[in-house]
Design a protein around this motif. Structure first.
Motif, PDB file in Angstrom:
ATOM      1  N   TRP A 162       3.278  10.743   3.077  1.00 29.12           N
ATOM      2  CA  TRP A 162       4.608   9.630   4.105  1.00 29.12           C
ATOM      3  C   TRP A 162       5.257  10.888   4.430  1.00 29.12           C
ATOM      4  N   ALA A 222       2.755  10.407  12.079  1.00 25.78           N
ATOM      5  CA  ALA A 222       2.259   9.072  12.710  1.00 25.78           C
ATOM      6  C   ALA A 222      -0.220   9.683  13.042  1.00 25.78           C
ATOM      7  N   ARG A 252       1.434   7.774   6.812  1.00 23.98           N
ATOM      8  CA  ARG A 252       3.468   6.797   7.107  1.00 23.98           C
ATOM      9  C   ARG A 252       4.274   7.557   7.417  1.00 23.98           C
ATOM     10  N   THR A 265       6.238   3.945  10.451  1.00 25.22           N
ATOM     11  CA  THR A 265       6.367   3.000   9.375  1.00 25.22           C
ATOM     12  C   THR A 265       7.147   2.049   9.433  1.00 25.22           C
ATOM     13  N   HIS A 269       4.770   0.092   1.181  1.00 28.85           N
ATOM     14  CA  HIS A 269       3.280   0.071   2.165  1.00 28.85           C
ATOM     15  C   HIS A 269       2.857   0.917   0.920  1.00 28.85           C
ATOM     16  N   ARG A 271      -2.874   3.010   0.947  1.00 28.09           N
ATOM     17  CA  ARG A 271      -3.688   2.581   1.786  1.00 28.09           C
ATOM     18  C   ARG A 271      -5.330   2.143   0.790  1.00 28.09           C
TER      19      ARG A 271
END
Length: 154
Positions: A91, A104, A109, A133, A149, A152
């Motif tokens: 992030w 991004a 994120r 995000t 979040h 992934r």
């Protein structure tokens, strides 16, 4: 100019920074200070703001083998190399729209730290531009926003 730059190094942290960074650490997030500035300036700024202990390390583009500035994609790759992370679990938190867009675009994120109503920045006006995000106004909102979040593929 020298006086202005010296004053920059003495800026205090927002009151929510330390407790918000502590929340992130408690949730097992590794935080890095990532900057276009010099290592000595960033370390001085963090020390004066009493935030040095809140970061695993300081990563600055000046230390790159071939330095370029954010939002160049190579800077984000350099941070991932130094942190041992990947796009999926990285992030970027910033109040700078250019930095959010750059991260991004590299698959990270992002959390846009948009404090208050002014300055009323907007993200890039083109319809196909990446968007943050999450948008937060305080570091105290950040741990919950990141938790909402999950990584992934998890």
């Amino acid at each position: 100019r020298e006086r202005l730059c010296g004053a920059y190094l003495l800026l205090p942290a927002f009151a929510d920074c330390k407790p918000g960074l502590d929340q992130l650490a408690a949730a097992n997030h590794r935080c890095y200070a990532f900057s276009n500035g010099t290592s000595s300036d960033v370390r001085c700024l963090l020390a004066n703001a009493e935030l040095s202990g809140s970061f695993v390390d300081t990563v600055v583009v000046d230390d790159m083998p071939s330095p370029v500035f954010k939002p160049h994609a190579a800077t984000y790759a350099y941070l991932m190399e130094r942190a041992g992370s990947s796009e999926e679990d990285t992030w970027l938190v910033s109040s700078n729209p250019f930095d959010i867009l750059g991260a991004a675009a590299c698959g990270w994120r992002t959390a846009w730290m948009k404090r208050g109503e002014r300055p009323n920045y907007v993200m890039d006006p083109w319809a196909d531009s990446p968007v943050p995000t999450v948008v937060v106004s305080s570091f105290l909102e950040l741990a919950d926003a990141v938790a909402s979040h999950p990584p992934r593929g998890a």
